[in-house]
Motif scaffolding. Sequence first.
Motif, PDB file in Angstrom:
ATOM      1  N   GLY A 124      -0.552  -6.077 -11.132  1.00  6.51           N
ATOM      2  CA  GLY A 124      -1.999  -6.230 -11.116  1.00  6.51           C
ATOM      3  C   GLY A 124      -2.509  -6.093  -9.692  1.00  6.51           C
ATOM      4  O   GLY A 124      -3.382  -6.827  -9.252  1.00  6.51           O
ATOM      5  N   PHE A 125      -1.934  -5.126  -8.971  1.00  8.47           N
ATOM      6  CA  PHE A 125      -2.196  -5.044  -7.531  1.00  8.47           C
ATOM      7  C   PHE A 125      -3.649  -4.736  -7.210  1.00  8.47           C
ATOM      8  O   PHE A 125      -4.172  -5.160  -6.179  1.00  8.47           O
ATOM      9  CB  PHE A 125      -1.270  -4.017  -6.874  1.00  8.47           C
ATOM     10  CG  PHE A 125      -1.673  -2.588  -7.093  1.00  8.47           C
ATOM     11  CD1 PHE A 125      -2.340  -1.881  -6.103  1.00  8.47           C
ATOM     12  CD2 PHE A 125      -1.396  -1.950  -8.298  1.00  8.47           C
ATOM     13  CE1 PHE A 125      -2.707  -0.561  -6.303  1.00  8.47           C
ATOM     14  CE2 PHE A 125      -1.765  -0.641  -8.503  1.00  8.47           C
ATOM     15  CZ  PHE A 125      -2.424   0.062  -7.512  1.00  8.47           C
ATOM     16  N   LEU A 126      -4.342  -4.002  -8.097  1.00  8.47           N
ATOM     17  CA  LEU A 126      -5.751  -3.713  -7.832  1.00  8.47           C
ATOM     18  C   LEU A 126      -6.569  -5.003  -7.802  1.00  8.47           C
ATOM     19  O   LEU A 126      -7.461  -5.167  -6.963  1.00  8.47           O
ATOM     20  CB  LEU A 126      -6.316  -2.764  -8.896  1.00  8.47           C
ATOM     21  CG  LEU A 126      -5.890  -1.305  -8.808  1.00  8.47           C
ATOM     22  CD1 LEU A 126      -6.496  -0.510  -9.958  1.00  8.47           C
ATOM     23  CD2 LEU A 126      -6.309  -0.686  -7.474  1.00  8.47           C
ATOM     24  N   PHE A 127      -6.269  -5.911  -8.714  1.00  7.11           N
ATOM     25  CA  PHE A 127      -6.968  -7.192  -8.747  1.00  7.11           C
ATOM     26  C   PHE A 127      -6.649  -8.005  -7.499  1.00  7.11           C
ATOM     27  O   PHE A 127      -7.548  -8.554  -6.855  1.00  7.11           O
ATOM     28  CB  PHE A 127      -6.581  -7.967 -10.001  1.00  7.11           C
ATOM     29  CG  PHE A 127      -7.245  -9.311 -10.113  1.00  7.11           C
ATOM     30  CD1 PHE A 127      -8.589  -9.404 -10.433  1.00  7.11           C
ATOM     31  CD2 PHE A 127      -6.524 -10.475  -9.918  1.00  7.11           C
ATOM     32  CE1 PHE A 127      -9.210 -10.643 -10.546  1.00  7.11           C
ATOM     33  CE2 PHE A 127      -7.134 -11.717 -10.028  1.00  7.11           C
ATOM     34  CZ  PHE A 127      -8.484 -11.796 -10.342  1.00  7.11           C
ATOM     35  N   SER A 128      -5.368  -8.085  -7.134  1.00  8.77           N
ATOM     36  CA  SER A 128      -4.974  -8.859  -5.960  1.00  8.77           C
ATOM     37  C   SER A 128      -5.591  -8.287  -4.684  1.00  8.77           C
ATOM     38  O   SER A 128      -6.040  -9.038  -3.808  1.00  8.77           O
ATOM     39  CB  SER A 128      -3.448  -8.893  -5.840  1.00  8.77           C
ATOM     40  OG  SER A 128      -2.871  -9.557  -6.946  1.00  8.77           O
ATOM     41  N   MET A 129      -5.610  -6.960  -4.572  1.00  4.87           N
ATOM     42  CA  MET A 129      -6.234  -6.332  -3.409  1.00  4.87           C
ATOM     43  C   MET A 129      -7.712  -6.692  -3.325  1.00  4.87           C
ATOM     44  O   MET A 129      -8.239  -7.002  -2.256  1.00  4.87           O
ATOM     45  CB  MET A 129      -6.074  -4.817  -3.478  1.00  4.87           C
ATOM     46  CG  MET A 129      -4.669  -4.316  -3.205  1.00  4.87           C
ATOM     47  SD  MET A 129      -4.504  -2.543  -3.545  1.00  4.87           S
ATOM     48  CE  MET A 129      -5.668  -1.845  -2.393  1.00  4.87           C
ATOM     49  N   GLY A 130      -8.382  -6.656  -4.475  1.00  4.95           N
ATOM     50  CA  GLY A 130      -9.800  -6.986  -4.495  1.00  4.95           C
ATOM     51  C   GLY A 130     -10.065  -8.430  -4.118  1.00  4.95           C
ATOM     52  O   GLY A 130     -10.993  -8.730  -3.358  1.00  4.95           O
ATOM     53  N   CYS A 131      -9.230  -9.340  -4.635  1.00  2.72           N
ATOM     54  CA  CYS A 131      -9.385 -10.755  -4.292  1.00  2.72           C
ATOM     55  C   CYS A 131      -9.195 -10.974  -2.794  1.00  2.72           C
ATOM     56  O   CYS A 131      -9.943 -11.734  -2.159  1.00  2.72           O
ATOM     57  CB  CYS A 131      -8.390 -11.592  -5.074  1.00  2.72           C
ATOM     58  SG  CYS A 131      -8.725 -11.729  -6.842  1.00  2.72           S
ATOM     59  N   GLY A 132      -8.186 -10.323  -2.220  1.00  2.00           N
ATOM     60  CA  GLY A 132      -7.944 -10.454  -0.794  1.00  2.00           C
ATOM     61  C   GLY A 132      -9.093  -9.927   0.039  1.00  2.00           C
ATOM     62  O   GLY A 132      -9.458 -10.504   1.074  1.00  2.00           O
ATOM     63  N   ALA A 133      -9.695  -8.835  -0.410  1.00  2.00           N
ATOM     64  CA  ALA A 133     -10.838  -8.269   0.308  1.00  2.00           C
ATOM     65  C   ALA A 133     -12.027  -9.218   0.279  1.00  2.00           C
ATOM     66  O   ALA A 133     -12.739  -9.391   1.282  1.00  2.00           O
ATOM     67  CB  ALA A 133     -11.220  -6.919  -0.301  1.00  2.00           C
ATOM     68  N   VAL A 134     -12.258  -9.845  -0.874  1.00  2.00           N
ATOM     69  CA  VAL A 134     -13.377 -10.780  -0.984  1.00  2.00           C
ATOM     70  C   VAL A 134     -13.125 -12.035  -0.145  1.00  2.00           C
ATOM     71  O   VAL A 134     -14.045 -12.613   0.422  1.00  2.00           O
ATOM     72  CB  VAL A 134     -13.635 -11.147  -2.460  1.00  2.00           C
ATOM     73  CG1 VAL A 134     -14.706 -12.211  -2.590  1.00  2.00           C
ATOM     74  CG2 VAL A 134     -14.056  -9.897  -3.234  1.00  2.00           C
TER      75      VAL A 134
END
Length: 239
Positions: A124-134
């Motif tokens: 689910g790397f797209l979700f994790s990347m997005g969370c980290g960006a936020v």
Amino acid sequence: MENKVVIITDLRSTEARDAQEYLAQIGYEVVAVPETVRLYDEEALSAFAEPYRDRLCGVIHPAPARILGGIDDVTEEDWARARDEGPIAALIVTKVFCGIFRDKKEGSLIYLNSIHAEKPVGKGFLFSMGCGAVQMLAREANLDYGTDNVNVFFVQRGITEDDMNCRSDASSLYCGVDMRYPLRRMPEKGNLNGMLAFLLTPAAQPLTGSDLRADGGMTMFYTHRHMVEGRDYFGTNRK
């Protein structure tokens, strides 16, 4: 006096719906952004927000729905959706509502996010990347708006029953989840309500800019690997 307004940008999660009900019970007018208003559309979101400007005191912005898939699995459409519904939506939410709070010299923005800002979900790397960006956006927003008395908080919530469809063979995170909590049970329904209500008050100002772990100690607790109540560390049933 008319009630103060709290806007919740997305009601798809149980935590957001619980907060909506609780905040209404304690006297706020809670308004949800309708699904027809795309959070990454700055003009549409600004038009939606304007009628609430004078009474707006807080905004809760939950993380978007997960996009699951390994690095080799995702499509261009997945990338676009993850971008728009994740960091871009959070950026527009920040610009629109923190702009209002800056003019008012008061207000709180709460990113109700996930432990996956720093811990991979497993395919689910797209979700994790997005969370980290936020998470990084929250820190930048605090610097940009903090001098104007705008409070910004990043809340990392733990894993709940609603998340269990995200189990992956790439990670053991979702195995034996209850045993990863110090209390040996999953969080109770509405467990974040009191904290979110507190973060909307002036008393929370010393915490502005903080990354708040609201996961019941899950990521900071290291249980023993031996048998506990008939299961091993990863939740496998044993005789």
